[in-house]
Design a protein around this motif. Structure first.
Motif, PDB file in Angstrom:
ATOM      1  N   LEU A 188      15.087  22.191  -3.003  1.00  0.00           N
ATOM      2  CA  LEU A 188      14.516  22.766  -4.224  1.00  0.00           C
ATOM      3  C   LEU A 188      15.057  24.179  -4.457  1.00  0.00           C
ATOM      4  CD1 LEU A 188      10.754  21.696  -3.983  1.00  0.00           C
ATOM      5  CD2 LEU A 188      12.547  20.652  -5.377  1.00  0.00           C
ATOM      6  N   TYR A 189      15.101  24.975  -3.389  1.00  0.00           N
ATOM      7  CA  TYR A 189      15.629  26.338  -3.507  1.00  0.00           C
ATOM      8  C   TYR A 189      17.116  26.317  -3.865  1.00  0.00           C
ATOM      9  CZ  TYR A 189      11.383  28.377  -1.469  1.00  0.00           C
ATOM     10  OH  TYR A 189      10.096  28.788  -1.236  1.00  0.00           O
ATOM     11  N   LEU A 190      17.874  25.409  -3.247  1.00  0.00           N
ATOM     12  CA  LEU A 190      19.309  25.337  -3.519  1.00  0.00           C
ATOM     13  C   LEU A 190      19.577  24.918  -4.962  1.00  0.00           C
ATOM     14  CD1 LEU A 190      20.608  23.697  -0.212  1.00  0.00           C
ATOM     15  CD2 LEU A 190      20.891  26.069  -0.938  1.00  0.00           C
ATOM     16  N   HIS A 191      18.761  23.998  -5.457  1.00  0.00           N
ATOM     17  CA  HIS A 191      18.921  23.564  -6.857  1.00  0.00           C
ATOM     18  C   HIS A 191      18.685  24.728  -7.805  1.00  0.00           C
ATOM     19  CE1 HIS A 191      17.388  21.680 -10.658  1.00  0.00           C
ATOM     20  NE2 HIS A 191      18.512  21.001 -10.493  1.00  0.00           N
ATOM     21  N   GLN A 192      17.641  25.527  -7.530  1.00  0.00           N
ATOM     22  CA  GLN A 192      17.359  26.673  -8.388  1.00  0.00           C
ATOM     23  C   GLN A 192      18.437  27.747  -8.239  1.00  0.00           C
ATOM     24  OE1 GLN A 192      14.704  26.645 -10.543  1.00  0.00           O
ATOM     25  NE2 GLN A 192      15.675  28.467 -11.428  1.00  0.00           N
ATOM     26  N   ALA A 193      18.965  27.900  -7.019  1.00  0.00           N
ATOM     27  CA  ALA A 193      20.031  28.878  -6.800  1.00  0.00           C
ATOM     28  C   ALA A 193      21.262  28.537  -7.620  1.00  0.00           C
ATOM     29  CB  ALA A 193      20.377  28.943  -5.311  1.00  0.00           C
ATOM     30  N   ALA A 194      21.560  27.239  -7.731  1.00  0.00           N
ATOM     31  CA  ALA A 194      22.702  26.812  -8.542  1.00  0.00           C
ATOM     32  C   ALA A 194      22.458  27.117 -10.023  1.00  0.00           C
ATOM     33  CB  ALA A 194      22.957  25.317  -8.345  1.00  0.00           C
ATOM     34  N   ILE A 195      21.227  26.904 -10.478  1.00  0.00           N
ATOM     35  CA  ILE A 195      20.884  27.198 -11.871  1.00  0.00           C
ATOM     36  C   ILE A 195      21.022  28.692 -12.159  1.00  0.00           C
ATOM     37  CG2 ILE A 195      18.980  27.230 -13.544  1.00  0.00           C
ATOM     38  CD1 ILE A 195      17.964  24.646 -12.238  1.00  0.00           C
ATOM     39  N   ASP A 196      20.596  29.524 -11.192  1.00  0.00           N
ATOM     40  CA  ASP A 196      20.616  30.981 -11.366  1.00  0.00           C
ATOM     41  C   ASP A 196      21.943  31.608 -10.960  1.00  0.00           C
ATOM     42  OD1 ASP A 196      18.044  30.613 -12.163  1.00  0.00           O
ATOM     43  OD2 ASP A 196      17.095  31.628 -10.480  1.00  0.00           O
ATOM     44  N   SER A 197      22.932  30.773 -10.620  1.00  0.00           N
ATOM     45  CA  SER A 197      24.279  31.248 -10.243  1.00  0.00           C
ATOM     46  C   SER A 197      24.240  32.222  -9.069  1.00  0.00           C
ATOM     47  CB  SER A 197      24.970  31.909 -11.446  1.00  0.00           C
ATOM     48  OG  SER A 197      25.113  30.984 -12.505  1.00  0.00           O
TER      49      SER A 197
ATOM     50  N   VAL B 180       6.957  26.373  -5.089  1.00  0.00           N
ATOM     51  CA  VAL B 180       7.375  25.061  -4.592  1.00  0.00           C
ATOM     52  C   VAL B 180       6.513  23.956  -5.186  1.00  0.00           C
ATOM     53  CG1 VAL B 180       7.559  23.595  -2.537  1.00  0.00           C
ATOM     54  CG2 VAL B 180       8.375  25.960  -2.453  1.00  0.00           C
ATOM     55  N   VAL B 181       5.197  24.160  -5.198  1.00  0.00           N
ATOM     56  CA  VAL B 181       4.292  23.149  -5.754  1.00  0.00           C
ATOM     57  C   VAL B 181       4.607  22.897  -7.230  1.00  0.00           C
ATOM     58  CG1 VAL B 181       1.887  22.641  -6.344  1.00  0.00           C
ATOM     59  CG2 VAL B 181       2.455  23.594  -4.097  1.00  0.00           C
ATOM     60  N   ASP B 182       4.831  23.971  -7.976  1.00  0.00           N
ATOM     61  CA  ASP B 182       5.164  23.823  -9.397  1.00  0.00           C
ATOM     62  C   ASP B 182       6.519  23.136  -9.581  1.00  0.00           C
ATOM     63  OD1 ASP B 182       2.800  25.050 -10.065  1.00  0.00           O
ATOM     64  OD2 ASP B 182       3.691  27.028 -10.414  1.00  0.00           O
ATOM     65  N   LYS B 183       7.459  23.457  -8.708  1.00  0.00           N
ATOM     66  CA  LYS B 183       8.800  22.862  -8.800  1.00  0.00           C
ATOM     67  C   LYS B 183       8.749  21.367  -8.500  1.00  0.00           C
ATOM     68  CE  LYS B 183      13.344  23.550  -9.143  1.00  0.00           C
ATOM     69  NZ  LYS B 183      13.992  24.039 -10.383  1.00  0.00           N
ATOM     70  N   ILE B 184       7.919  20.982  -7.555  1.00  0.00           N
ATOM     71  CA  ILE B 184       7.784  19.564  -7.218  1.00  0.00           C
ATOM     72  C   ILE B 184       7.318  18.768  -8.436  1.00  0.00           C
ATOM     73  CG2 ILE B 184       6.453  17.897  -5.840  1.00  0.00           C
ATOM     74  CD1 ILE B 184       6.433  19.998  -3.583  1.00  0.00           C
ATOM     75  N   LYS B 185       6.421  19.377  -9.222  1.00  0.00           N
ATOM     76  CA  LYS B 185       5.848  18.674 -10.371  1.00  0.00           C
ATOM     77  C   LYS B 185       6.902  18.290 -11.408  1.00  0.00           C
ATOM     78  CE  LYS B 185       1.363  21.046 -10.047  1.00  0.00           C
ATOM     79  NZ  LYS B 185       0.466  22.049 -10.690  1.00  0.00           N
ATOM     80  N   VAL B 186       7.972  19.066 -11.498  1.00  0.00           N
ATOM     81  CA  VAL B 186       8.973  18.826 -12.538  1.00  0.00           C
ATOM     82  C   VAL B 186      10.288  18.296 -11.946  1.00  0.00           C
ATOM     83  CG1 VAL B 186       7.993  20.541 -14.085  1.00  0.00           C
ATOM     84  CG2 VAL B 186       9.738  21.251 -12.441  1.00  0.00           C
TER      85      VAL B 186
ATOM     86  N   GLU C  60       2.587  20.108   3.824  1.00  0.00           N
ATOM     87  CA  GLU C  60       2.185  21.475   3.519  1.00  0.00           C
ATOM     88  C   GLU C  60       2.026  21.682   2.013  1.00  0.00           C
ATOM     89  OE1 GLU C  60       3.825  26.088   4.102  1.00  0.00           O
ATOM     90  OE2 GLU C  60       4.853  24.392   5.070  1.00  0.00           O
ATOM     91  N   TYR C  61       2.860  20.982   1.229  1.00  0.00           N
ATOM     92  CA  TYR C  61       2.861  21.155  -0.224  1.00  0.00           C
ATOM     93  C   TYR C  61       2.341  19.881  -0.911  1.00  0.00           C
ATOM     94  CZ  TYR C  61       5.940  25.001   1.071  1.00  0.00           C
ATOM     95  OH  TYR C  61       6.481  26.133   1.642  1.00  0.00           O
ATOM     96  N   ASP C  62       1.542  20.081  -1.933  1.00  0.00           N
ATOM     97  CA  ASP C  62       1.006  18.949  -2.685  1.00  0.00           C
ATOM     98  C   ASP C  62       2.054  18.434  -3.681  1.00  0.00           C
ATOM     99  OD1 ASP C  62      -1.453  19.221  -1.447  1.00  0.00           O
ATOM    100  OD2 ASP C  62      -2.153  20.675  -2.942  1.00  0.00           O
ATOM    101  N   GLY C  63       1.990  17.151  -3.988  1.00  0.00           N
ATOM    102  CA  GLY C  63       2.780  16.589  -5.070  1.00  0.00           C
ATOM    103  C   GLY C  63       3.924  15.699  -4.662  1.00  0.00           C
ATOM    104  N   TRP C  64       4.239  15.622  -3.357  1.00  0.00           N
ATOM    105  CA  TRP C  64       5.348  14.743  -2.937  1.00  0.00           C
ATOM    106  C   TRP C  64       5.027  13.281  -3.204  1.00  0.00           C
ATOM    107  CZ3 TRP C  64       9.443  17.526  -2.386  1.00  0.00           C
ATOM    108  CH2 TRP C  64       9.451  18.738  -1.716  1.00  0.00           C
ATOM    109  N   ILE C  65       3.806  12.899  -2.877  1.00  0.00           N
ATOM    110  CA  ILE C  65       3.389  11.499  -3.056  1.00  0.00           C
ATOM    111  C   ILE C  65       2.816  11.345  -4.450  1.00  0.00           C
ATOM    112  CG2 ILE C  65       1.970   9.625  -2.173  1.00  0.00           C
ATOM    113  CD1 ILE C  65       4.055  10.605  -0.192  1.00  0.00           C
TER     114      ILE C  65
END
Length: 475
Positions: free
Chosen positions: A98-107, A448-454, A469-474
């Motif tokens: 998730l962090y790597l995906h956002q890092a690519a978006i933010d260059s 992270v929780v918000d990112k999982i949702k989308v 640890e984080y909600d939303g995976w399932i």
């Protein structure tokens, strides 16, 4: 943080995993036309599967082999998981994606020099821990070169994720009133314990490399240039065979599009002046060694090149001479001819500390301070400092610095504060960092929780009962 445990992906198994996903794992996303085939896939025992995709996060697959490799490395490093490893490990890998995906978006970028330094630190730490390069290779059943190649992408991803995290929480700050309020409500047994911390000053000298060795390296690079120019060998082949840059050698020396500021200045000056992709640059000396460079492409203010790096070797005699020079410097300091601080400013080769009177800086992901816990010091320095008294200057010793070069050093223990329960009057900065770190952790958790949702997430059903640890995976 436990999340610093390294992700040792087995990249070559990704082909098997992706093929598996294409043929069977993704079959559930479309209507099956042959139920017999689908049933037969489900009946294959788990132990018979060479590799498989167990999670999909966005368009990134997490393989069973990724999890097993991470579990194995943690066991080798003596690390323990806070929970069921079968659940914790894939979740940590997923969060990093998730962090790597956002890092690519933010260059967000990390330079190859940053990656190489971190790889060298990791391997040098292992060597210090296990005793020698030979023992490390025997223990891991790999050559150091193989370890470097395997670590390169892992470290690059880790650094990218860390930079992304830092960007997300860079605006976090707390006031003194907030710090006092937070600790006023804590029970006595929850007050943080401040471990022993030290402040260390250092003077380094770099062993002189013999001109004969420099000539050997340059002659080898000239020979490579001649072979490329005559068409006898390709730059890519020679880089794969001979380059001593572990991060690019296996890619034929190729550095992807990079800005000038991410490169060593001497390297950048030559690389950005190249105009003909068919020609090879002159020999370039950087802080890492000697290079030849070939242009691939220019795009705006970024450049894509390939290079071959060779590092002159330091002789045992040169190291011994360097240690002797530092021993004389130490004697002069002890005799009062000049201070350690003056020696650091005018004699030391360490560009990171000489402008600060030799005082070492402890830069973490979020903060920078002059105070070190013993485990945060380079291992060679920690061993020396451990038995020193405040104000004492050490005997000379050698170490591998953060640029992967062998240097000689003397250190002075500037200050030591023994471990104790934190007090607001004496340890305000420590307590402030505790509150800030808590706020950072809360913000990152929410992100992270918000990112999982989308984000598209698909998880193998056998993980549905995990306590994540984080909600939303399932879903």
């Amino acid at each position: 943080m436990k999340t610093s445990i390294r992700l040792y992906s087995l990249a070559f198994l990704a082909i098997i995993g992706i093929a598996s996903m294409a043929k069977g794992q993704m079959a559930g996303d479309t209507e099956a036309t042959d139920t017999t085939t689908v049933d037969s896939v489900k009946e294959v025992p788990e132990t018979a599967i060479v590799d498989e995709v167990i999670w999909v996060v966005g368009d990134e697959a997490i393989l069973k082999s990724d999890v097993e490799a991470m579990r194995l490395q943690a066991a080798q490093d003596g690390l323990r998981w806070n929970g069921d490893p079968d659940c914790v490990i894939p979740e940590q890998i997923a969060v990093q994606k998730l962090y790597l995906h956002q890092a690519a978006i933010d260059s967000i970028e990390v330079s190859q020099s940053e990656v190489s330094q971190m790889v060298d630190q990791q391997i040098n730490g292992w060597i210090q821990m296990i005793g020698s390069k030979e023992k490390l290779e025997e223990y891991k059943k790999q050559t150091v070169t193989q370890m470097r190649n395997e670590l390169n992408d892992v470290v690059k991803d880790r650094l990218m994720a860390q930079k992304m995290q830092k960007q997300l929480v860079e605006d976090i700050s707390v006031t003194p009133a907030e710090v006092r309020k937070y600790f006023s409500t804590l029970p006595e047994d929850s007050i943080p314990y401040v471990p022993t911390e030290v402040e260390v000053q250092i003077i380094t000298q770099t062993p002189k490399i013999e001109q004969q060795e420099i000539n050997r390296v340059k002659e080898t690079l000239r020979d490579f240039t001649d072979r490329i120019t005559r068409g006898e060998s390709s730059f890519t082949t020679l880089a794969r065979l001979y380059s001593e840059d572990p991060g690019t050698a296996r890619q034929g020396g190729e550095l992807d599009y990079t800005g000038r500021g991410m490169l060593d200045p001497a390297f950048a000056n030559v690389a950005f002046n190249l105009t003909d992709p068919k020609k090879v640059s002159k020999i370039v000396e950087s802080e890492f060694g000697y290079h030849i460079i070939q242009l691939i492409d220019k795009r705006g203010d970024k450049i894509k090149v390939r290079h071959i790096l060779m590092k002159p070797q330091v002789s045992d005699e040169a190291v011994e001479n360097c240690l002797n020079r530092l021993d004389s410097i130490r004697n002069d300091i002890t005799a009062g001819k000049f201070t350690f601080e003056e020696g650091a400013s005018y004699i030391s080769d360490d560009k990171d500390t000489k402008n600060n009177k030799g005082l070492m800086s402890n830069a973490t992901e979020m903060t920078r301070t002059s105070k070190f816990r013993m485990q945060d010091l380079p291992s060679e320095i920690a061993i020396v400092v451990d038995t020193m008294k405040v104000g004492e200057v050490s005997a000379p010793f050698s170490l591998i610095n953060n640029r992967g070069k062998q240097v000689c050093a003397i250190v002075k223990l500037k200050n030591r504060v023994d471990g104790h329960k934190a007090k607001i009057t004496e340890d305000f900065q420590v307590m402030k960092e505790v509150v800030e770190n808590k706020r950072r952790a809360e913000k990152l958790h929410k992100w992270v929780v918000d990112k999982i949702k989308v984000t598209y997430v698909r998880i193998n059903p056998r993980y549905k009962d995990c306590k994540f640890e984080y909600d939303g995976w399932i879903r």
